[in-house]
Design a protein around this motif. Structure first.
Motif, PDB file in Angstrom:
ATOM      1  N   VAL A 152       0.829  -1.209   0.000  1.00 52.47           N
ATOM      2  CA  VAL A 152       0.000   0.000   0.000  1.00 52.47           C
ATOM      3  C   VAL A 152       0.863   1.258   0.000  1.00 52.47           C
ATOM      4  CG1 VAL A 152      -1.709   1.309   1.316  1.00 52.47           C
ATOM      5  CG2 VAL A 152      -1.941  -1.166   1.100  1.00 52.47           C
ATOM      6  N   ILE A 153       1.943   1.245   0.767  1.00 56.20           N
ATOM      7  CA  ILE A 153       2.807   2.431   0.836  1.00 56.20           C
ATOM      8  C   ILE A 153       3.475   2.695  -0.510  1.00 56.20           C
ATOM      9  CG2 ILE A 153       4.887   3.391   1.906  1.00 56.20           C
ATOM     10  CD1 ILE A 153       4.101   1.950   4.469  1.00 56.20           C
ATOM     11  N   GLU A 154       3.925   1.635  -1.173  1.00 53.73           N
ATOM     12  CA  GLU A 154       4.548   1.804  -2.495  1.00 53.73           C
ATOM     13  C   GLU A 154       3.560   2.388  -3.496  1.00 53.73           C
ATOM     14  OE1 GLU A 154       7.837  -1.823  -2.523  1.00 53.73           O
ATOM     15  OE2 GLU A 154       5.739  -2.250  -3.001  1.00 53.73           O
ATOM     16  N   ILE A 155       2.315   1.913  -3.446  1.00 54.23           N
ATOM     17  CA  ILE A 155       1.294   2.445  -4.352  1.00 54.23           C
ATOM     18  C   ILE A 155       1.049   3.921  -4.066  1.00 54.23           C
ATOM     19  CG2 ILE A 155      -1.145   2.298  -5.000  1.00 54.23           C
ATOM     20  CD1 ILE A 155      -0.965  -0.726  -4.451  1.00 54.23           C
ATOM     21  N   ALA A 156       0.947   4.262  -2.782  1.00 56.64           N
ATOM     22  CA  ALA A 156       0.708   5.658  -2.400  1.00 56.64           C
ATOM     23  C   ALA A 156       1.840   6.557  -2.890  1.00 56.64           C
ATOM     24  CB  ALA A 156       0.555   5.757  -0.884  1.00 56.64           C
TER      25      ALA A 156
ATOM     26  N   SER B 176      -4.044   6.622   3.392  1.00 58.92           N
ATOM     27  CA  SER B 176      -5.436   6.343   3.763  1.00 58.92           C
ATOM     28  C   SER B 176      -6.339   6.279   2.534  1.00 58.92           C
ATOM     29  CB  SER B 176      -5.946   7.406   4.735  1.00 58.92           C
ATOM     30  OG  SER B 176      -5.860   8.699   4.153  1.00 58.92           O
ATOM     31  N   THR B 177      -6.077   7.144   1.555  1.00 54.79           N
ATOM     32  CA  THR B 177      -6.870   7.141   0.320  1.00 54.79           C
ATOM     33  C   THR B 177      -6.636   5.863  -0.468  1.00 54.79           C
ATOM     34  OG1 THR B 177      -6.797   9.554   0.176  1.00 54.79           O
ATOM     35  CG2 THR B 177      -7.304   8.353  -1.850  1.00 54.79           C
ATOM     36  N   VAL B 178      -5.374   5.475  -0.570  1.00 54.05           N
ATOM     37  CA  VAL B 178      -5.049   4.239  -1.284  1.00 54.05           C
ATOM     38  C   VAL B 178      -5.675   3.037  -0.580  1.00 54.05           C
ATOM     39  CG1 VAL B 178      -3.170   2.684  -1.942  1.00 54.05           C
ATOM     40  CG2 VAL B 178      -2.939   5.146  -2.293  1.00 54.05           C
ATOM     41  N   ALA B 179      -5.590   3.019   0.745  1.00 50.27           N
ATOM     42  CA  ALA B 179      -6.133   1.889   1.504  1.00 50.27           C
ATOM     43  C   ALA B 179      -7.634   1.737   1.278  1.00 50.27           C
ATOM     44  CB  ALA B 179      -5.836   2.068   2.988  1.00 50.27           C
ATOM     45  N   SER B 180      -8.363   2.846   1.243  1.00 53.82           N
ATOM     46  CA  SER B 180      -9.811   2.766   1.027  1.00 53.82           C
ATOM     47  C   SER B 180     -10.131   2.286  -0.386  1.00 53.82           C
ATOM     48  CB  SER B 180     -10.465   4.125   1.290  1.00 53.82           C
ATOM     49  OG  SER B 180      -9.983   5.106   0.388  1.00 53.82           O
ATOM     50  N   ASN B 181      -9.333   2.711  -1.364  1.00 50.72           N
ATOM     51  CA  ASN B 181      -9.544   2.248  -2.738  1.00 50.72           C
ATOM     52  C   ASN B 181      -9.177   0.776  -2.899  1.00 50.72           C
ATOM     53  OD1 ASN B 181     -10.523   4.495  -4.467  1.00 50.72           O
ATOM     54  ND2 ASN B 181      -8.702   5.524  -3.697  1.00 50.72           N
ATOM     55  N   ILE B 182      -8.171   0.346  -2.171  1.00 51.33           N
ATOM     56  CA  ILE B 182      -7.792  -1.071  -2.194  1.00 51.33           C
ATOM     57  C   ILE B 182      -8.948  -1.928  -1.692  1.00 51.33           C
ATOM     58  CG2 ILE B 182      -6.322  -2.789  -1.058  1.00 51.33           C
ATOM     59  CD1 ILE B 182      -4.910  -1.334  -3.296  1.00 51.33           C
ATOM     60  N   LYS B 183      -9.639  -1.470  -0.662  1.00 52.31           N
ATOM     61  CA  LYS B 183     -10.778  -2.220  -0.128  1.00 52.31           C
ATOM     62  C   LYS B 183     -11.870  -2.395  -1.181  1.00 52.31           C
ATOM     63  CE  LYS B 183     -10.264  -1.035   4.774  1.00 52.31           C
ATOM     64  NZ  LYS B 183     -10.889  -0.362   5.945  1.00 52.31           N
ATOM     65  N   VAL B 184     -12.118  -1.348  -1.967  1.00 50.08           N
ATOM     66  CA  VAL B 184     -13.144  -1.426  -3.009  1.00 50.08           C
ATOM     67  C   VAL B 184     -12.735  -2.425  -4.090  1.00 50.08           C
ATOM     68  CG1 VAL B 184     -14.371  -0.136  -4.797  1.00 50.08           C
ATOM     69  CG2 VAL B 184     -13.934   0.926  -2.574  1.00 50.08           C
ATOM     70  N   LEU B 185     -11.478  -2.366  -4.512  1.00 45.95           N
ATOM     71  CA  LEU B 185     -10.992  -3.289  -5.539  1.00 45.95           C
ATOM     72  C   LEU B 185     -10.990  -4.731  -5.041  1.00 45.95           C
ATOM     73  CD1 LEU B 185      -8.022  -1.155  -6.884  1.00 45.95           C
ATOM     74  CD2 LEU B 185     -10.102  -1.735  -8.146  1.00 45.95           C
ATOM     75  N   GLU B 186     -10.674  -4.898  -3.767  1.00 48.67           N
ATOM     76  CA  GLU B 186     -10.667  -6.245  -3.192  1.00 48.67           C
ATOM     77  C   GLU B 186     -12.086  -6.787  -3.074  1.00 48.67           C
ATOM     78  OE1 GLU B 186      -8.306  -8.584   0.373  1.00 48.67           O
ATOM     79  OE2 GLU B 186      -8.831  -6.481   0.659  1.00 48.67           O
ATOM     80  N   ALA B 187     -13.031  -5.927  -2.702  1.00 43.56           N
ATOM     81  CA  ALA B 187     -14.429  -6.354  -2.603  1.00 43.56           C
ATOM     82  C   ALA B 187     -14.973  -6.783  -3.962  1.00 43.56           C
ATOM     83  CB  ALA B 187     -15.276  -5.223  -2.026  1.00 43.56           C
ATOM     84  N   ALA B 188     -14.463  -6.165  -5.018  1.00 46.07           N
ATOM     85  CA  ALA B 188     -14.878  -6.529  -6.378  1.00 46.07           C
ATOM     86  C   ALA B 188     -14.094  -7.719  -6.915  1.00 46.07           C
ATOM     87  CB  ALA B 188     -14.699  -5.335  -7.310  1.00 46.07           C
ATOM     88  N   GLU B 189     -13.180  -8.243  -6.101  1.00 46.49           N
ATOM     89  CA  GLU B 189     -12.348  -9.396  -6.461  1.00 46.49           C
ATOM     90  C   GLU B 189     -11.459  -9.109  -7.671  1.00 46.49           C
ATOM     91  OE1 GLU B 189     -14.839 -12.830  -6.855  1.00 46.49           O
ATOM     92  OE2 GLU B 189     -15.543 -12.726  -4.789  1.00 46.49           O
ATOM     93  N   LEU B 190     -11.124  -7.839  -7.852  1.00 45.93           N
ATOM     94  CA  LEU B 190     -10.198  -7.479  -8.923  1.00 45.93           C
ATOM     95  C   LEU B 190      -8.747  -7.613  -8.472  1.00 45.93           C
ATOM     96  CD1 LEU B 190     -12.005  -4.363 -10.430  1.00 45.93           C
ATOM     97  CD2 LEU B 190     -11.909  -6.684 -11.367  1.00 45.93           C
TER      98      LEU B 190
END
Length: 315
Positions: free
Chosen positions: A38-42, A50-64
């Motif tokens: 997550v830190i590398e992506i940020a 925090s923004t990246v982490a919240s977006n990661i949750k959405v992508l993970e929920a979509a199983e992408l």
């Protein structure tokens, strides 16, 4: 390829939502070539963690994407990997299934259902109720009770499985994926205990992973209450993928082995071997986790993706 259409509107909406912002699309773009935390992506996107982490949750929920907690110098880090290279939206009701659609054949193989083995102490196995066999007695690995194992450990040797290849005649196999949770095997546990764990398919070594250690710094998320705190607790979920060009481990190339070398269409079964070669530099053993141990609620998962020439011709 992920195929989406009106036959599964909820999934269609979830994935469309996950792709609806530039930030999440940029995250998927970054994960095209390598796994990142997550830190590398940020840092690469110049966004708050925090923004990246919240977006990661959405992508993970979509199983992408998949995420995995890995040990870091300070605690743990969440490492992200992409699940799909292509996403297809079929919005034409008349032709909602495109020609050449990718089918998925999946086998869920319990870790205790091995067909052959060769082990040396330290070795043993257990399930949610307790130890199945006496520890450090290789002969016990041939006892019929081994089918009930939910965690298996061995210092040297291998486990071999026969998995059914029940794909239709004429199928064009596009990829083979094998997923399992594993780590090294040390006395009790040792975070710094490397092991060169190899995987073979039909007698062909598709690649090797160096497990950094035998992990016991915290309890595994799924471990039963009786399991000792001083023992191995969890492993890493590793995914091997073979296609017509290469073999990857967690989306990074590990060998040049291709599907053509595995002869998957020539037999009704696939022979999978997991173990440590006698000449391996790091002979640190193997722990293999089933549904009831470790961090990931799964057995050995095999996925065969294939197409059929006739798909879509009569739509």
């Amino acid at each position: 390829m992920l195929e989406l259409g009106f036959n599964d509107p909820e999934r269609l909406v979830t994935v469309a939502h996950a792709l609806s912002t530039r930030s999440r699309v940029d995250i998927l773009r970054l994960l095209n070539s390598k796994n990142l935390n997550v830190i590398e992506i940020a840092e690469k996107l110049k966004l708050p963690v925090s923004t990246v982490a919240s977006n990661i949750k959405v992508l993970e929920a979509a199983e992408l994407i998949n995420t995995e907690l890995l040990p870091a110098s300070r605690g743990a880090m969440k490492v992200c990997s992409r699940n799909y290279d292509d996403v297809h939206f079929a919005l034409n009701l008349k032709n909602s299934v495109p020609k050449g659609i990718t089918h998925v054949y999946e086998v869920d193989m319990p870790i205790g259902h091995y067909s052959d083995c060769e082990v040396a102490p330290t070795c043993g196995m257990a399930n949610a109720d307790g130890y199945i066999i006496k520890e450090d007695e290789p002969a016990s690995f041939y006892h019929p009770k081994h089918v009930n194992a939910q965690i298996i450990w061995l210092r040297k040797g291998y486990l071999e499985y026969l998995l059914p290849m029940d794909v239709p005649a004429g199928a064009r196999i596009q990829s083979l994926e094998l997923s399992m949770e594993m780590c090294s095997e040390a006395p009790n546990y040792d975070q710094n205990w490397p092991s060169n764990i190899s995987v073979w398919v039909n007698g062909v070594e598709i690649g090797m992973w160096t497990s950094p250690g035998d992990f016991g710094d915290r309890r595994g998320k799924l471990n039963p209450n009786w399991w000792y705190d001083w023992a191995t607790q969890y492993g890493f979920l590793k995914t091997w993928r073979v296609d017509h060009e290469k073999t990857t481990l967690d989306m990074e190339k590990v060998s040049g082995v291709t599907l053509d070398e595995l002869n998957l269409s020539e037999s009704p079964k696939l022979r999978l071997r997991i173990g440590i070669k006698p000449d391996a530099v790091n002979q640190g053993g193997l722990n293999l986790f089933g549904r009831q141990f470790g961090d990931h609620e799964q057995n050995i998962i095999m996925q065969v993706k294939y197409t059929m020439d006739q798909d879509g011709e009569n739509l």
